[in-house]
Every structure is written in C-alpha cells, then in structure tokens.
Design a protein around this motif. Structure first.
Motif, PDB file in Angstrom:
ATOM      1  N   LYS A  25       0.795  -1.233   0.000  1.00 55.46           N
ATOM      2  CA  LYS A  25       0.000   0.000   0.000  1.00 55.46           C
ATOM      3  C   LYS A  25       0.825   1.280   0.000  1.00 55.46           C
ATOM      4  CE  LYS A  25      -3.411  -2.096   3.051  1.00 55.46           C
ATOM      5  NZ  LYS A  25      -4.022  -1.983   4.369  1.00 55.46           N
ATOM      6  N   HIS A  26       1.931   1.290   0.761  1.00 57.16           N
ATOM      7  CA  HIS A  26       2.627   2.542   1.056  1.00 57.16           C
ATOM      8  C   HIS A  26       4.074   2.510   0.575  1.00 57.16           C
ATOM      9  CE1 HIS A  26      -0.751   3.292   3.718  1.00 57.16           C
ATOM     10  NE2 HIS A  26      -0.532   2.121   4.271  1.00 57.16           N
ATOM     11  N   TRP A  27       4.529   3.632   0.042  1.00 51.07           N
ATOM     12  CA  TRP A  27       5.939   3.796  -0.301  1.00 51.07           C
ATOM     13  C   TRP A  27       6.650   4.404   0.894  1.00 51.07           C
ATOM     14  CZ3 TRP A  27       8.045   1.499  -4.250  1.00 51.07           C
ATOM     15  CH2 TRP A  27       7.250   1.164  -5.342  1.00 51.07           C
ATOM     16  N   GLY A  28       7.869   3.942   1.150  1.00 51.30           N
ATOM     17  CA  GLY A  28       8.622   4.476   2.269  1.00 51.30           C
ATOM     18  C   GLY A  28      10.110   4.489   1.996  1.00 51.30           C
ATOM     19  N   PHE A  29      10.828   5.114   2.910  1.00 50.35           N
ATOM     20  CA  PHE A  29      12.288   5.141   2.856  1.00 50.35           C
ATOM     21  C   PHE A  29      12.775   5.010   4.289  1.00 50.35           C
ATOM     22  CE2 PHE A  29      11.103   9.429   3.724  1.00 50.35           C
ATOM     23  CZ  PHE A  29      12.125   9.976   4.472  1.00 50.35           C
ATOM     24  N   ASP A  30      14.044   4.708   4.448  1.00 50.06           N
ATOM     25  CA  ASP A  30      14.630   4.549   5.784  1.00 50.06           C
ATOM     26  C   ASP A  30      15.155   5.906   6.242  1.00 50.06           C
ATOM     27  OD1 ASP A  30      16.090   3.991   8.063  1.00 50.06           O
ATOM     28  OD2 ASP A  30      17.102   2.245   7.214  1.00 50.06           O
ATOM     29  N   PRO A  31      14.513   6.535   7.229  1.00 55.09           N
ATOM     30  CA  PRO A  31      14.940   7.870   7.666  1.00 55.09           C
ATOM     31  C   PRO A  31      16.281   7.865   8.393  1.00 55.09           C
ATOM     32  CG  PRO A  31      13.193   7.063   9.081  1.00 55.09           C
ATOM     33  CD  PRO A  31      13.348   6.059   7.967  1.00 55.09           C
ATOM     34  N   THR A  32      16.799   6.683   8.755  1.00 58.41           N
ATOM     35  CA  THR A  32      18.093   6.617   9.427  1.00 58.41           C
ATOM     36  C   THR A  32      19.250   6.573   8.434  1.00 58.41           C
ATOM     37  OG1 THR A  32      18.141   4.187   9.566  1.00 58.41           O
ATOM     38  CG2 THR A  32      17.038   5.380  11.357  1.00 58.41           C
ATOM     39  N   ARG A  33      18.954   6.440   7.138  1.00 60.34           N
ATOM     40  CA  ARG A  33      19.982   6.387   6.089  1.00 60.34           C
ATOM     41  C   ARG A  33      19.905   7.662   5.260  1.00 60.34           C
ATOM     42  NH1 ARG A  33      23.163   2.033   7.223  1.00 60.34           N
ATOM     43  NH2 ARG A  33      23.878   2.143   5.090  1.00 60.34           N
ATOM     44  N   ASN A  34      20.942   7.928   4.489  1.00 57.75           N
ATOM     45  CA  ASN A  34      20.948   9.105   3.631  1.00 57.75           C
ATOM     46  C   ASN A  34      19.862   9.005   2.574  1.00 57.75           C
ATOM     47  OD1 ASN A  34      23.063  10.476   4.858  1.00 57.75           O
ATOM     48  ND2 ASN A  34      24.571   9.282   3.735  1.00 57.75           N
ATOM     49  N   SER A  35      19.248  10.156   2.277  1.00 59.18           N
ATOM     50  CA  SER A  35      18.175  10.183   1.292  1.00 59.18           C
ATOM     51  C   SER A  35      18.298  11.421   0.419  1.00 59.18           C
ATOM     52  CB  SER A  35      16.811  10.148   1.990  1.00 59.18           C
ATOM     53  OG  SER A  35      16.659  11.277   2.821  1.00 59.18           O
ATOM     54  N   THR A  36      17.546  11.399  -0.669  1.00 57.98           N
ATOM     55  CA  THR A  36      17.507  12.520  -1.589  1.00 57.98           C
ATOM     56  C   THR A  36      16.126  12.554  -2.207  1.00 57.98           C
ATOM     57  OG1 THR A  36      18.649  13.589  -3.450  1.00 57.98           O
ATOM     58  CG2 THR A  36      18.350  11.206  -3.598  1.00 57.98           C
ATOM     59  N   THR A  37      15.800  13.633  -2.883  1.00 56.00           N
ATOM     60  CA  THR A  37      14.547  13.720  -3.627  1.00 56.00           C
ATOM     61  C   THR A  37      14.872  13.511  -5.095  1.00 56.00           C
ATOM     62  OG1 THR A  37      13.682  15.281  -1.995  1.00 56.00           O
ATOM     63  CG2 THR A  37      12.563  15.190  -4.123  1.00 56.00           C
ATOM     64  N   ASP A  38      14.183  12.545  -5.728  1.00 55.84           N
ATOM     65  CA  ASP A  38      14.478  12.242  -7.127  1.00 55.84           C
ATOM     66  C   ASP A  38      13.818  13.263  -8.050  1.00 55.84           C
ATOM     67  OD1 ASP A  38      11.799  11.479  -7.343  1.00 55.84           O
ATOM     68  OD2 ASP A  38      12.236   9.340  -7.481  1.00 55.84           O
ATOM     69  N   GLU A  39      13.982  13.054  -9.343  1.00 57.33           N
ATOM     70  CA  GLU A  39      13.479  13.987 -10.354  1.00 57.33           C
ATOM     71  C   GLU A  39      11.961  14.125 -10.323  1.00 57.33           C
ATOM     72  OE1 GLU A  39      15.414  11.203 -11.250  1.00 57.33           O
ATOM     73  OE2 GLU A  39      17.278  12.327 -11.084  1.00 57.33           O
ATOM     74  N   GLU A  40      11.262  13.110  -9.802  1.00 60.49           N
ATOM     75  CA  GLU A  40       9.802  13.132  -9.746  1.00 60.49           C
ATOM     76  C   GLU A  40       9.278  13.624  -8.395  1.00 60.49           C
ATOM     77  OE1 GLU A  40       8.500   9.242 -10.857  1.00 60.49           O
ATOM     78  OE2 GLU A  40       9.464   9.371 -12.814  1.00 60.49           O
ATOM     79  N   GLY A  41      10.167  14.024  -7.494  1.00 58.62           N
ATOM     80  CA  GLY A  41       9.770  14.557  -6.204  1.00 58.62           C
ATOM     81  C   GLY A  41       9.592  13.527  -5.109  1.00 58.62           C
ATOM     82  N   HIS A  42      10.004  12.264  -5.348  1.00 55.05           N
ATOM     83  CA  HIS A  42       9.894  11.217  -4.339  1.00 55.05           C
ATOM     84  C   HIS A  42      11.169  11.151  -3.506  1.00 55.05           C
ATOM     85  CE1 HIS A  42       7.331   9.684  -7.737  1.00 55.05           C
ATOM     86  NE2 HIS A  42       6.465   9.837  -6.758  1.00 55.05           N
ATOM     87  N   VAL A  43      11.025  10.931  -2.201  1.00 56.97           N
ATOM     88  CA  VAL A  43      12.177  10.751  -1.329  1.00 56.97           C
ATOM     89  C   VAL A  43      12.634   9.301  -1.448  1.00 56.97           C
ATOM     90  CG1 VAL A  43      13.047  10.837   1.034  1.00 56.97           C
ATOM     91  CG2 VAL A  43      11.387  12.537   0.257  1.00 56.97           C
ATOM     92  N   VAL A  44      13.930   9.110  -1.749  1.00 63.16           N
ATOM     93  CA  VAL A  44      14.517   7.784  -1.879  1.00 63.16           C
ATOM     94  C   VAL A  44      15.823   7.747  -1.099  1.00 63.16           C
ATOM     95  CG1 VAL A  44      13.486   7.339  -4.141  1.00 63.16           C
ATOM     96  CG2 VAL A  44      15.740   8.388  -4.022  1.00 63.16           C
ATOM     97  N   ASN A  45      16.208   6.557  -0.649  1.00 62.07           N
ATOM     98  CA  ASN A  45      17.521   6.406  -0.015  1.00 62.07           C
ATOM     99  C   ASN A  45      18.575   6.346  -1.106  1.00 62.07           C
ATOM    100  OD1 ASN A  45      15.646   4.636   2.129  1.00 62.07           O
ATOM    101  ND2 ASN A  45      17.097   6.047   3.015  1.00 62.07           N
ATOM    102  N   VAL A  46      19.777   6.843  -0.781  1.00 65.50           N
ATOM    103  CA  VAL A  46      20.881   6.823  -1.744  1.00 65.50           C
ATOM    104  C   VAL A  46      22.159   6.457  -0.999  1.00 65.50           C
ATOM    105  CG1 VAL A  46      21.259   9.326  -1.528  1.00 65.50           C
ATOM    106  CG2 VAL A  46      22.119   8.129  -3.525  1.00 65.50           C
TER     107      VAL A  46
END
Length: 126
Positions: free
Chosen positions: A61-82
């Motif tokens: 149901k839900h998209w998520g990322f790990d807030p304890t790891r480094n993240s960025t916002t991709d070209e479409e505006g989604h937060v992803v880990n990197v």
C-alpha cells in the motif's frame, strides 16, 4: 571493480510485507525482503563503488524510505535512499553494508547493476 554482497534493511517489525525497489532494477521490479528480529532485510550483489537509489513498498500500500539512512529527492519529487556501495571487511557483522553518501551531485550518474537474490523462492524479473 568486484561484485560484492550488499545488505539493505528496513527497520519495521510491524509491517506484514516489504518489497525493495530501486534503480538497480531500473525501478520496474522488486525484491521481497525477509523479516527478522529487527525488521526486514535483503542481500543484493552489486558492483563495488556503484551509487544506488532505492525505496520500500510496505504492505502492498505505502511507499517508504529509511529515515536513518541518507536520502535525496528524485526527479519526480519522491524521497529515496541513496548510498555508495563500499566493501568494508574490517567491520564484523556489517561487512557487506555500504558507506553512505549525501551528495546529490554524485548520484546523477548512477550505474545500472545486475541484481541477484540469494536463494530466491521465486524468480525476480527486472
């Protein structure tokens, strides 16, 4: 550069299922993560030095990322880990995990890498 085993974790004991999705699979496939005491994890085999972006699909149901790891916002505006995959053999249990990066300029030229899941229950296609 050698291919190394890289462990990605998602720290949730309350989710009933977690899928790992990332640019290593050109965002079109997923890896079902295995549940353990601390949450969920998956082992990938990636080329050392590769920068990868990924996110999690939780409970179907839900998209998520790990807030304890480094993240960025991709070209479409989604937060992803990197992260930049590095082999750190001096670490005991974490030897296959990667050293994180937080430089958005470095992750623009992301390399595509083959993904293999150790002992898969089903075939995974990307």
């Amino acid at each position: 550069m050698p291919i190394i085993q890289y462990k990605i974790t998602y720290p949730s004991r309350y989710a009933s299922s977690v899928r790992l999705v990332g640019d290593f699979g050109t965002w079109s496939g997923w890896v079902d993560m295995k549940q353990d005491k601390k949450g969920y994890s998956s082992n990938l085999f990636v080329q050392e030095g590769t920068t990868i972006k990924y996110k999690f699909f939780v409970d179907g149901k839900h998209w998520g990322f790990d807030p304890t790891r480094n993240s960025t916002t991709d070209e479409e505006g989604h937060v992803v880990n990197v992260e930049c995959v590095r082999n750190r053999p001096s670490d005991s249990e974490e030897s296959s995990e990667a050293e994180s990066i937080n430089n958005n300029e470095k992750d623009k030229n992301v390399s595509k890498v083959a993904v293999k899941v150790k002992k898969p229950k089903k075939k995974v296609y990307f």
